[in-house]
Write a protein that holds these residues in place. Sequence first.
Motif, PDB file in Angstrom:
ATOM      1  N   ASN A 307       0.946  -1.104   0.080  1.00  0.00           N
ATOM      2  CA  ASN A 307      -0.096  -0.009   0.126  1.00  0.00           C
ATOM      3  C   ASN A 307       0.981   1.201  -0.003  1.00  0.00           C
ATOM      4  O   ASN A 307       1.649   1.559   1.275  1.00  0.00           O
ATOM      5  CB  ASN A 307      -0.947  -0.286   1.362  1.00  0.00           C
ATOM      6  N   PRO A 308       0.917   2.028  -1.196  1.00  0.00           N
ATOM      7  CA  PRO A 308       2.018   2.989  -1.169  1.00  0.00           C
ATOM      8  C   PRO A 308       1.880   4.367  -0.344  1.00  0.00           C
ATOM      9  O   PRO A 308       2.567   4.952   0.168  1.00  0.00           O
ATOM     10  CB  PRO A 308       1.857   3.578  -2.821  1.00  0.00           C
ATOM     11  N   ASN A 309       0.594   4.136   0.207  1.00  0.00           N
ATOM     12  CA  ASN A 309       0.113   5.286   1.045  1.00  0.00           C
ATOM     13  C   ASN A 309       0.584   5.097   2.692  1.00  0.00           C
ATOM     14  O   ASN A 309       0.759   5.625   3.231  1.00  0.00           O
ATOM     15  CB  ASN A 309      -1.367   5.628   1.185  1.00  0.00           C
ATOM     16  N   ARG A 310       0.930   3.721   2.833  1.00  0.00           N
ATOM     17  CA  ARG A 310       1.461   3.482   4.053  1.00  0.00           C
ATOM     18  C   ARG A 310       2.724   3.237   4.365  1.00  0.00           C
ATOM     19  O   ARG A 310       3.308   2.552   5.271  1.00  0.00           O
ATOM     20  CB  ARG A 310       0.574   2.317   4.582  1.00  0.00           C
ATOM     21  N   LEU A 311       3.734   3.531   3.462  1.00  0.00           N
ATOM     22  CA  LEU A 311       5.210   3.376   3.413  1.00  0.00           C
ATOM     23  C   LEU A 311       5.731   4.733   4.382  1.00  0.00           C
ATOM     24  O   LEU A 311       5.539   5.613   4.215  1.00  0.00           O
ATOM     25  CB  LEU A 311       5.606   3.618   1.983  1.00  0.00           C
ATOM     26  N   LYS A 312       6.424   4.242   5.284  1.00  0.00           N
ATOM     27  CA  LYS A 312       7.064   5.168   6.239  1.00  0.00           C
ATOM     28  C   LYS A 312       8.630   5.118   6.276  1.00  0.00           C
ATOM     29  O   LYS A 312       9.233   3.885   6.770  1.00  0.00           O
ATOM     30  CB  LYS A 312       6.675   4.968   7.751  1.00  0.00           C
ATOM     31  N   THR A 329       3.139  -1.518   4.459  1.00  0.00           N
ATOM     32  CA  THR A 329       1.874  -2.341   4.741  1.00  0.00           C
ATOM     33  C   THR A 329       1.686  -2.949   3.535  1.00  0.00           C
ATOM     34  O   THR A 329       1.474  -2.391   2.627  1.00  0.00           O
ATOM     35  CB  THR A 329       0.865  -1.455   5.265  1.00  0.00           C
ATOM     36  N   VAL A 330       1.557  -4.348   3.706  1.00  0.00           N
ATOM     37  CA  VAL A 330       1.288  -5.058   2.355  1.00  0.00           C
ATOM     38  C   VAL A 330       0.042  -6.015   2.565  1.00  0.00           C
ATOM     39  O   VAL A 330      -0.377  -6.215   3.565  1.00  0.00           O
ATOM     40  CB  VAL A 330       2.477  -6.241   2.136  1.00  0.00           C
ATOM     41  N   MET A 331      -0.528  -6.468   1.322  1.00  0.00           N
ATOM     42  CA  MET A 331      -1.585  -7.552   1.351  1.00  0.00           C
ATOM     43  C   MET A 331      -1.220  -8.946   1.300  1.00  0.00           C
ATOM     44  O   MET A 331      -0.580  -9.253   0.534  1.00  0.00           O
ATOM     45  CB  MET A 331      -2.617  -7.082  -0.117  1.00  0.00           C
ATOM     46  N   GLY A 332      -1.362  -9.278   2.325  1.00  0.00           N
ATOM     47  CA  GLY A 332      -1.061 -10.793   2.648  1.00  0.00           C
ATOM     48  C   GLY A 332      -2.150 -11.843   2.236  1.00  0.00           C
ATOM     49  O   GLY A 332      -3.119 -11.228   1.617  1.00  0.00           O
ATOM     50  N   PRO A 333      -1.891 -12.997   2.490  1.00  0.00           N
ATOM     51  CA  PRO A 333      -3.085 -14.100   2.187  1.00  0.00           C
ATOM     52  C   PRO A 333      -4.280 -13.759   2.827  1.00  0.00           C
ATOM     53  O   PRO A 333      -4.326 -13.048   3.872  1.00  0.00           O
ATOM     54  CB  PRO A 333      -2.092 -15.367   2.900  1.00  0.00           C
ATOM     55  N   GLU A 334      -5.155 -14.240   2.219  1.00  0.00           N
ATOM     56  CA  GLU A 334      -6.839 -14.093   2.772  1.00  0.00           C
ATOM     57  C   GLU A 334      -7.144 -12.340   2.650  1.00  0.00           C
ATOM     58  O   GLU A 334      -8.104 -12.238   3.532  1.00  0.00           O
ATOM     59  CB  GLU A 334      -6.985 -14.627   4.177  1.00  0.00           C
ATOM     60  N   ASN A 335      -6.422 -11.461   1.726  1.00  0.00           N
ATOM     61  CA  ASN A 335      -6.685 -10.119   1.710  1.00  0.00           C
ATOM     62  C   ASN A 335      -6.372  -9.480   2.645  1.00  0.00           C
ATOM     63  O   ASN A 335      -7.325  -8.526   3.292  1.00  0.00           O
ATOM     64  CB  ASN A 335      -8.024  -9.981   1.146  1.00  0.00           C
ATOM     65  N   LYS A 336      -5.621  -9.668   3.732  1.00  0.00           N
ATOM     66  CA  LYS A 336      -5.239  -9.103   5.250  1.00  0.00           C
ATOM     67  C   LYS A 336      -4.140  -8.030   4.934  1.00  0.00           C
ATOM     68  O   LYS A 336      -3.142  -8.605   4.409  1.00  0.00           O
ATOM     69  CB  LYS A 336      -5.368 -10.163   6.317  1.00  0.00           C
ATOM     70  N   TRP A 337      -4.417  -6.890   5.574  1.00  0.00           N
ATOM     71  CA  TRP A 337      -2.964  -5.905   5.508  1.00  0.00           C
ATOM     72  C   TRP A 337      -2.308  -6.592   6.388  1.00  0.00           C
ATOM     73  O   TRP A 337      -2.553  -6.744   7.828  1.00  0.00           O
ATOM     74  CB  TRP A 337      -3.774  -4.389   5.459  1.00  0.00           C
ATOM     75  N   VAL A 338      -1.069  -6.585   6.388  1.00  0.00           N
ATOM     76  CA  VAL A 338      -0.075  -6.975   7.379  1.00  0.00           C
ATOM     77  C   VAL A 338       1.214  -5.676   7.317  1.00  0.00           C
ATOM     78  O   VAL A 338       1.592  -5.575   6.171  1.00  0.00           O
ATOM     79  CB  VAL A 338       0.725  -8.180   6.983  1.00  0.00           C
ATOM     80  N   GLU A 339       1.673  -5.299   8.395  1.00  0.00           N
ATOM     81  CA  GLU A 339       2.621  -4.266   8.629  1.00  0.00           C
ATOM     82  C   GLU A 339       4.053  -4.968   8.776  1.00  0.00           C
ATOM     83  O   GLU A 339       4.175  -5.949   9.521  1.00  0.00           O
ATOM     84  CB  GLU A 339       2.342  -3.347   9.815  1.00  0.00           C
ATOM     85  N   VAL A 340       4.959  -4.521   7.727  1.00  0.00           N
ATOM     86  CA  VAL A 340       6.251  -5.155   7.701  1.00  0.00           C
ATOM     87  C   VAL A 340       7.225  -4.136   8.213  1.00  0.00           C
ATOM     88  O   VAL A 340       7.191  -3.176   7.671  1.00  0.00           O
ATOM     89  CB  VAL A 340       6.675  -5.943   6.366  1.00  0.00           C
ATOM     90  N   GLN A 341       7.922  -4.510   9.270  1.00  0.00           N
ATOM     91  CA  GLN A 341       9.115  -3.427   9.670  1.00  0.00           C
ATOM     92  C   GLN A 341      10.639  -4.262   9.399  1.00  0.00           C
ATOM     93  O   GLN A 341      10.774  -5.216   9.737  1.00  0.00           O
ATOM     94  CB  GLN A 341       9.077  -3.298  11.168  1.00  0.00           C
TER      95      GLN A 341
END
Length: 737
Positions: A307-312, A329-341
Motif C-alpha cells: 500500500n503506497p500510502n502506508r510507506l514510512k 503495509t502489504v496485502m497478505g494471504p486471505e486479503n489481510k493487510w500486514v505491517e512489515v518493519q
Amino acid sequence: METLPFFTAEEKKEFSAKYRILLRNLYSCLEKEDLPKMRELMQQVVAKECYGRDKNGINGLLRNIDTALIAAVEIGLKRTSILALLLYRPVYKNVITIDKVRELFDEDVVLMIQRLLRTSELYARNTAVNSENFHHLLFSFAEDVRVILLMIADRLCLMRLGKKLQEDDRIRLATEAAYLYAPLAHRLGLYKIKSELEDLSLKYLDRKQFDFIKQKLNETKRSRDAYIARFIAPIKEKLEQAGFKFEIKGRTKSIHSINNKLKKQKVDFEHIYDLFAIRVVLDSPLEKERSDCWQVYSIVTDMYQPNPNRLKDWISIPKSNGYESLHITVMGPENKWVEVQIRTKRMDEIAERGLAAHWRYKGVKAEKGLDEFMNTVRAALENKDSNPLDLMQDFRMDLYKDEIYVFTPTGELIKLAKGATVLDFAFAIHTQLGSKCVSAKVNDKNVPIKYELHNGDTVSIITSPTQSPKRDWLNFVVTSKARVRIKQALREEAAKTANFAKEMLQRRFKNRKIELEEAPLMRYIKRKGYKTVTDFYLDLAEERLDPNQVIDEYVELTRKETEQPEHQTARSAEEFVTTTEAEEIATNKDVLVIDKNLTGIEYKLAKCCNPIYGDEVFGFVSSQGIKIHRMDCPNAQEMFSRFGYRIIRAKWSGKGDNGYVVTLRIIGRDDIAIVTNITSVIGKEPGVSLRSLNINSTDGLFQGTFTVMVRDTISLNMLTKKIKTVKGVKSVERLNT
C-alpha cells in the motif's frame, strides 16, 4: 501485626540473583574499588534501617535493585547513574552525607545525586505529577536527561509492583504514567517501556477493557500464529537465497494500541486485522545498512502487494529521537493487510532502548534530535512568569506527535510535529522570524501563516517590521516552541500596556486631587471580579472601563469602608449560610470527599457515565467546575492520558440514600410476562423505584431500557442479580447514559 524480617528467605534469594545480574551488566564500566566501597556502605545503610518496608510491605532495597536493573539492562545506563540511584535514598534520609559520597566515589556521582534530590518530591513514592513540581522535573530534564531516564525506570518498577499497592496509590500512579511517563518514554525512543507503561495503565484504570482484549488475543492466538508462519515462510526462503543474515518474527501489537484502534475505528475486535506486525532484523555492517534494508523492501513488495500510502521511511530521515526503520503495509494471504518493519540489529537496539543505545554507537546521528528537544525545554523554562498548567500542556504537545520534515530555501532539513503550520516553521528557525512572519512561499506558491505544511515542502518565510504576535496565533500553532514564544510576547506586550494604563489612572487621580492608596484599589479590583491586576489595567487601556467611573466607584468604596462602625458584634462561623450547590451537596449524607479530605466542594455528576454512590470515581477540573466521573467512564482513558494534571481524587463517604438515576438494558425472550415479572421485581426491591421503560422486540427477542432510581451500587447490584433470575432474561447491563 507481625513484623517482617528485613529479608524473607524468598526475598534474599531474589535479591542475590538480581544483584549478580546487575554486576554482570555493569562489570565493564565499574572502577576497581567501587564494589567493596558499595558493599560496605550498603551494610551501614541497612543497619540504620534506611531501606525499611513501605506501607504496602514492599522491601525498599529490593525495589531499588529492581529499578537499577531496569535502568542498566532495559535502558542501558552505566556506572554514574546506577551508583547515584543506589545512594540517592541514603543521602535523602541523611543516613550518609554527600561529602562521604564525594570522598568514596567522584564528583559525577555527587552531581547526579544532587540532581535527583532536586526532584525528590516527584521521586517520592506517593506523589503524582502536578503543576507545582512539574517545573522541577523540567529543570532536571534540561540539566541532565539521565535524571528522567532514572525516573522512568522507577515508575516502571512501581507499575510492575502495582498489585501490592493500595488502590488510591495504584490509580494515581497509573494516571501519572499514562499522562507523562509513557509519552516521555516515547519521545526518548524507549518504545518497549512506553508500551508496557501504557498497557499497565490501562490495566489499572480500566481493568474490564484490558481483560476483554487480553482474552480475545488469547482466543485468537493459535490462528494468528498460523497466519504469521504462513506469511513469513516465503519471505524467509527468499532472504536466505539472497544471502542475508537475519531474524524474522511476528509481534502482537500492545493491548493499549489495540484499544485505541477499537475506539478510533469504532468496530468490533473481530474486524481489526492489523493486530500484529512482522519484523525483519538484519545483521548488516554499518556501511551496508541502507542498501540492505531497501533490498529486503524490494523482496517483500515483489511477493506481496504494498500500500503506497502506508510507506514510512525513517531510514533516510530518522525520527528526532533517533528511531530508524522502514515500515510498509502489504496485502497478505486471505486479503489481510500486514505491517512489515525492516531494520538492522543496531536500529532494533535503538528502537528498543532509545537514547542510551545511541551512546554505544558514537557518531551515528546520535543526539541531534534530543538536543533540539532539550532546547525547546530550556526555552519553556526561561520564562519565569509562565503559567505552570500551560507549561505542562505545551511540553506534552511535543511528546507523542508524529513528525514531518520540510526544507528551508537553502535545503536545510527541519523536523516539525505533524499538523505544523508556516508559523510553527518560522518560530522553529528563529523567534524573531516567527514574531515578524506575515506569510510564506511554499514550493514557490504564496500561502498564509496558518497554512498546514506537508512532508517535503520547501518553505520561505516573508516578514514585515510592523508585524507582532497576535492571540489568535495560538489557535493554529502545534509546536510547544511556537506556543511558548507567542505567549511570552503577548505577556510582554500586555505588561507594557498595563503599565501605560496604570500611569494614566494615577494622573487622573492626581488631576482630581484624590489620594490613591494601593490596598483599597486592590479590594476594588477584586470586587469588580478581575482575577489579575493586569486584566483590570488592560480593560482600562482598551477603553472597556471608563477611568472617571473607576475613580467615582473607588471613592464610594473608600467612603463606605470608613463609615463602617469600628466595633461589630462577633458572630460564630457556624451561622454563615450559603445557598450554593456546594452547600447543598455537603449537607447530604452521601458526601463526596474530594482530593485531600475536602468536603463541601461544589461538583456535578458527569452525564457521560452517571456515577452513583459506591462507584469508583475521580474528579475532573473542567471549565464548568469539578465533574465527577466513574473510573470506567468511556472518556476516562482519554482524560487520564491527555489531561492528567486536571484529575483529582474523589471518594464517597457517609451513606447514599438520596437516590440516583440508573438506566439498565435488559435483553430476553420476547414474552409479555417477562416485562411484568421484571417490573414486579423492581417494585418489590426496597429503596428502588421505576422511573420509565422502553421496549423493542425483534426475532423473538426483546430489548428493554429500564430507568430506575437506586440508593447506591449495593442496591443496584442486588437489583441486577434478582432481575437475572427472572425466567427468560438473558442479560442485564448498566448503560452509561
